[in-house]
Write a protein that holds these residues in place. Structure first.
Motif, PDB file in Angstrom:
ATOM      1  N   ALA A  40     -10.068  94.539 -23.198  1.00 28.51           N
ATOM      2  CA  ALA A  40     -11.203  94.082 -23.975  1.00 28.51           C
ATOM      3  C   ALA A  40     -11.537  92.710 -23.560  1.00 28.51           C
ATOM      4  O   ALA A  40     -12.411  92.125 -23.867  1.00 28.51           O
ATOM      5  N   GLY A  41     -10.606  92.109 -22.621  1.00 29.85           N
ATOM      6  CA  GLY A  41     -10.756  90.692 -21.803  1.00 29.85           C
ATOM      7  C   GLY A  41      -9.863  89.738 -22.396  1.00 29.85           C
ATOM      8  O   GLY A  41      -9.984  88.501 -21.944  1.00 29.85           O
ATOM      9  N   LYS A  42      -9.293  90.011 -23.610  1.00 23.54           N
ATOM     10  CA  LYS A  42      -8.221  89.016 -24.017  1.00 23.54           C
ATOM     11  C   LYS A  42      -7.100  88.713 -23.055  1.00 23.54           C
ATOM     12  O   LYS A  42      -6.678  89.814 -22.639  1.00 23.54           O
ATOM     13  N   ARG A  43      -6.714  87.492 -22.745  1.00 25.00           N
ATOM     14  CA  ARG A  43      -5.552  87.225 -21.814  1.00 25.00           C
ATOM     15  C   ARG A  43      -4.725  86.297 -22.892  1.00 25.00           C
ATOM     16  O   ARG A  43      -3.474  85.952 -22.517  1.00 25.00           O
ATOM     17  N   VAL A  44      -4.857  85.792 -24.123  1.00 25.40           N
ATOM     18  CA  VAL A  44      -3.838  85.368 -25.040  1.00 25.40           C
ATOM     19  C   VAL A  44      -3.786  86.145 -26.350  1.00 25.40           C
ATOM     20  O   VAL A  44      -4.623  86.396 -26.768  1.00 25.40           O
ATOM     21  N   LEU A  45      -2.608  86.550 -26.594  1.00 26.40           N
ATOM     22  CA  LEU A  45      -2.290  87.405 -27.489  1.00 26.40           C
ATOM     23  C   LEU A  45      -1.330  86.740 -28.477  1.00 26.40           C
ATOM     24  O   LEU A  45      -0.125  86.631 -27.847  1.00 26.40           O
ATOM     25  N   LEU A  67       6.102  94.020 -18.785  1.00 23.30           N
ATOM     26  CA  LEU A  67       6.042  92.554 -18.793  1.00 23.30           C
ATOM     27  C   LEU A  67       6.987  91.651 -18.281  1.00 23.30           C
ATOM     28  O   LEU A  67       8.159  92.183 -18.195  1.00 23.30           O
ATOM     29  N   PRO A  68       6.907  90.498 -17.825  1.00 23.54           N
ATOM     30  CA  PRO A  68       7.912  89.907 -17.002  1.00 23.54           C
ATOM     31  C   PRO A  68       9.180  89.558 -17.890  1.00 23.54           C
ATOM     32  O   PRO A  68      10.275  89.635 -17.222  1.00 23.54           O
ATOM     33  N   GLU A  69       8.883  89.344 -19.320  1.00 21.33           N
ATOM     34  CA  GLU A  69       9.938  89.252 -20.380  1.00 21.33           C
ATOM     35  C   GLU A  69       9.229  89.664 -21.595  1.00 21.33           C
ATOM     36  O   GLU A  69       8.065  89.364 -21.877  1.00 21.33           O
ATOM     37  N   PRO A  70      10.010  90.246 -22.380  1.00 20.23           N
ATOM     38  CA  PRO A  70       9.443  90.608 -23.666  1.00 20.23           C
ATOM     39  C   PRO A  70       8.795  89.365 -24.658  1.00 20.23           C
ATOM     40  O   PRO A  70       9.307  88.308 -24.740  1.00 20.23           O
ATOM     41  N   ILE A  71       7.743  89.723 -25.029  1.00 20.62           N
ATOM     42  CA  ILE A  71       7.009  88.680 -25.774  1.00 20.62           C
ATOM     43  C   ILE A  71       6.855  89.142 -27.416  1.00 20.62           C
ATOM     44  O   ILE A  71       6.895  90.401 -27.995  1.00 20.62           O
ATOM     45  N   ILE A  72       6.853  88.045 -28.111  1.00 21.70           N
ATOM     46  CA  ILE A  72       6.968  88.409 -29.785  1.00 21.70           C
ATOM     47  C   ILE A  72       5.306  87.999 -29.949  1.00 21.70           C
ATOM     48  O   ILE A  72       4.939  86.888 -30.023  1.00 21.70           O
ATOM     49  N   THR A  73       4.877  89.122 -30.670  1.00 17.16           N
ATOM     50  CA  THR A  73       3.677  88.969 -31.103  1.00 17.16           C
ATOM     51  C   THR A  73       3.198  89.428 -32.752  1.00 17.16           C
ATOM     52  O   THR A  73       3.010  90.422 -32.919  1.00 17.16           O
TER      53      THR A  73
END
Length: 316
Positions: A116-121, A136-142
């Protein structure tokens, strides 16, 4: 489907309260113990489906308890006993009002947001040029907020969690540490089963003595997404959909029927044939994730069985 459990109304000795969640029902005993019953309810897009899925509660409960046992050496948890295939008993905890979501791949909700175009989660910046299901380069916490029944959980950043005082910085650092440790262990276990743990969520609480512990489910198909490792790279290279083990197949079926939990949308009819096919998929998920055959519990009278087993445990 009379061989499912979709609602309970027990009255256990010294019962103080009962909480009916999306899938689990939690009975508080003596302000010390929680009796958590995994029902066969199916929730998707934060909406409870009208019919139960045979054996789903047993599957979720047994996967969660097995993984708690396999991770107790790195993260303490709330679990005391499992007196019934659908029941876990644990310590009373004060839950944190956030779900700790961790993602190793751009899939599911994250992929939909990215497309949808978002680049910051959740305050985390994602690189340009990613494809759905890329590692992903490394796991991210969202993280997401833990909302009341009927409300959608909402993405939230670490900064907002701290600035709004939802969790103290001291506690949040522990939640992050535990989340990464659990995901690393889950990834190792999945790899031994020929699987990739794509993303998952954890919930934590605080015991009466102030210890932060893992609560609720862990590494189940309702809380996690798995890909089959074999053929993953080839499918990515060809832009093909990944072969996966998760509840996503239900979400995709609902989306194909025009339902995403939005206002005014009606849940499509789930025939007995479709319900049974979902049950079979959950059994497949169990056997693949745990690496053991699934043994169906007696479902001739689930409520009676659960009540008998819980009463027997509490009497001790």
């Amino acid at each position: 489907m009379n061989n499912t459990i979709t609602k309970t109304n027990f009255s256990f000795p010294n019962q103080k309260s009962v909480y009916h969640g999306k899938v689990r029902e939690v009975y508080t005993i003596n302000d010390d113990l929680l009796v958590m019953i995994a029902t066969d309810r199916l929730s998707a897009f934060d909406v409870i489906m009208p019919k139960g899925i045979p054996y789903k509660g047993q599957i979720l409960n047994q996967i969660a308890t097995k993984f708690m046992e396999m991770t107790a050496d790195i993260v303490p948890n709330w679990l005391v006993a499992t007196p019934d295939p659908n029941v876990a008993v644990g310590h009373v905890c004060e839950p944190f009002k956030v779900e700790m979501v961790i993602r190793g791949y751009l899939a599911g909700h994250a992929a939909r947001e990215y497309q949808a175009g978002k680049r910051v989660l959740c305050g985390v910046t994602l690189a340009e040029g990613l494809k759905e299901n890329d590692k992903l380069p490394e796991p991210i916490i969202t993280p997401s907020t833990k909302e009341e029944i009927g409300l959608h959980d909402v993405d939230i950043s670490r900064e907002d969690i701290l600035s709004r005082g939802i969790v103290s910085e001291e506690d949040y650092l522990v939640l992050e540490k535990y989340t990464r440790a659990l995901y690393a262990r889950g990834t190792e276990i999945a790899a031994k089963r020929g699987l990739i743990l794509v993303d998952t969520k954890y919930e934590f609480g605080k015991t009466k003595d102030g210890q932060i512990v893992l609560i609720d489910e862990i590494h189940t198909p309702d809380s996690s997404r798995y890909f089959y490792a074999e053929g993953y790279q080839e499918r990515q290279a060809k832009g093909e959909a990944q072969k996966q083990l998760s509840k996503e197949f239900v979400r995709q079926w609902l989306i194909s029927k025009g339902f995403q939990g939005k206002e005014g949308q009606q849940v499509p009819e789930m025939t007995d044939e479709y319900i049974n096919s979902v049950s079979e998929r959950y059994i497949e998920l169990y056997q693949q994730i745990i690496g053991e055959p699934f043994v169906k519990a007696d479902v001739s009278n689930i409520n009676e069985r659960i009540e008998k087993n819980v009463l027997s445990f509490l009497s001790k």
